[in-house]
Design a protein around this motif. Structure first.
Motif, PDB file in Angstrom:
ATOM      1  N   LEU A  78       0.842  -1.204   0.000  1.00  0.00           N
ATOM      2  CA  LEU A  78       0.000   0.000   0.000  1.00  0.00           C
ATOM      3  C   LEU A  78       0.877   1.254   0.000  1.00  0.00           C
ATOM      4  CD1 LEU A  78      -2.793  -1.051   2.567  1.00  0.00           C
ATOM      5  CD2 LEU A  78      -3.106  -0.653   0.123  1.00  0.00           C
ATOM      6  N   LYS A  83      -0.861   4.424  -1.488  1.00  0.00           N
ATOM      7  CA  LYS A  83      -2.234   4.334  -0.941  1.00  0.00           C
ATOM      8  C   LYS A  83      -2.198   4.366   0.593  1.00  0.00           C
ATOM      9  CE  LYS A  83      -4.110   1.948  -4.911  1.00  0.00           C
ATOM     10  NZ  LYS A  83      -4.502   0.691  -5.518  1.00  0.00           N
ATOM     11  N   GLU A  85      -3.686   6.140   2.676  1.00  0.00           N
ATOM     12  CA  GLU A  85      -4.962   6.346   3.382  1.00  0.00           C
ATOM     13  C   GLU A  85      -5.599   5.018   3.846  1.00  0.00           C
ATOM     14  OE1 GLU A  85      -4.424   6.826   0.164  1.00  0.00           O
ATOM     15  OE2 GLU A  85      -6.171   6.349  -1.070  1.00  0.00           O
ATOM     16  N   TYR A  86      -5.164   3.891   3.243  1.00  0.00           N
ATOM     17  CA  TYR A  86      -5.737   2.612   3.655  1.00  0.00           C
ATOM     18  C   TYR A  86      -5.049   2.039   4.904  1.00  0.00           C
ATOM     19  CZ  TYR A  86      -8.351   2.434  -0.689  1.00  0.00           C
ATOM     20  OH  TYR A  86      -9.224   2.721  -1.697  1.00  0.00           O
TER      21      TYR A  86
END
Ligand code: UTP
Length: 277
Positions: A78, A83, A85-86
């Protein structure tokens, strides 16, 4: 009085009512929108000040352990994919100081037997029990309300709700001195597991309890009863001979996510919030 800091989550049941979905996936991992059912209940206890969670689990429930563990490979992927935000979704900050312990119940001898498997981790203190399939939505949460009543009265407290007569045979039902209730608190006279007829009240036990550690003394001497299982209800009944137990009519909306009807309604309720957003 010591604060309630430990919660036991019995999750070793077979989830028969939800087959075939629960053949390979634990019932507690079924998604309610984008989060597994178990996460709602764990969040509820952590927000109520509990920092030690004991799962009574079985060999088919490994996914629960993985869910509350770190997944470094996924985190790295991620991060590399930008990414970030995950990351908070899979590693929630509120769980970072919580200690998770897993105890295997080798044979499914019932809820009472499952709870007995936590005895060595509880010592002499009151503790919470959560049945995660009861998703209860309210602020303050159901377990916070029970802990408050426990602190005020220094006794065991079990969550109850009002149930129509034709459904009483599915639940543990409490017997009370009718007029003596105050503030939705009812002192138990008796408790019966799944009464076929003549239920002693319309107040059924839900999956939230704050119990004195004395419960283990009563659980130890129990024989299997209703359904051939060791019932927690039978131990509470014995405890009533020596101790006060309160049934508390909590505020909140309950969904029995162990049944198709409750599960669909829970999703409908939470989906509405998303769609109205
Ligand atoms: P349920 O009666 O809801 O059983 O158990 P279940 O297996 O989860 O679901 P059905 O009825 O077969 O569809 C109440 C709680 O007690 C746990 C379950 O995991 C659930 O949280 N339990 C039950 C155990 O941990 N061990 C047992 O032996 C029985």
């Amino acid at each position: 009085m010591k604060k309630v800091t430990k919660a036991v989550f019995p999750v070793a049941g077979l989830g028969t009512r939800f087959l075939p979905a629960t053949k390979a996936i634990p019932k507690e991992m079924l998604p309610i929108i984008d989060r597994p059912l178990i996460e709602y209940a764990v969040e509820e206890v952590v927000n109520a000040g509990i920092n030690e969670i004991i799962f009574i689990t079985s060999h088919t429930k490994r996914a629960i352990e993985d869910h509350f563990d770190q997944n470094f490979e996924l985190e790295e992927k991620l991060l590399n994919a930008g990414k970030k935000e995950y990351l908070e979704k899979i590693n929630r900050d509120i769980f970072s100081n919580v200690k998770f312990t897993y105890v295997r119940q080798k044979t499914q001898n019932g809820l009472g037997d499952a709870i007995l498997h936590s005895e060595h981790l509880i010592q002499e203190e009151a503790f919470a029990i959560i049945l995660a399939d009861d998703l209860i939505i309210n602020n303050p949460s159901c377990i916070s309300q029970l802990i408050e009543i426990h602190e005020e009265n220094e006794c065991s407290v079990i969550g109850v709700n009002e149930v129509p007569e034709n459904e009483m045979e599915k639940y543990g039902v409490i017997s009370i001195d009718e007029p003596s209730s105050t503030n939705n608190s009812y002192v138990l006279k008796d408790i019966v597991e799944k009464p076929k007829s003549n239920a002693p009240s319309n107040l059924a036990v839900v999956g939230r309890y704050v119990l004195s550690s004395k419960i283990f003394k009563y659980l130890k001497n129990l024989e299997p009863s209703v359904g051939g299982e060791v019932q927690l209800t039978d131990a509470i009944k014995l405890m009533l001979n020596d101790e006060k137990v309160i049934g508390y009519l909590y505020e909140g909306t309950k969904f029995d996510c162990g049944s198709r009807h409750g599960y669909v309604n829970a999703i409908k309720h939470l989906a509405k919030e998303i769609l109205d957003d």
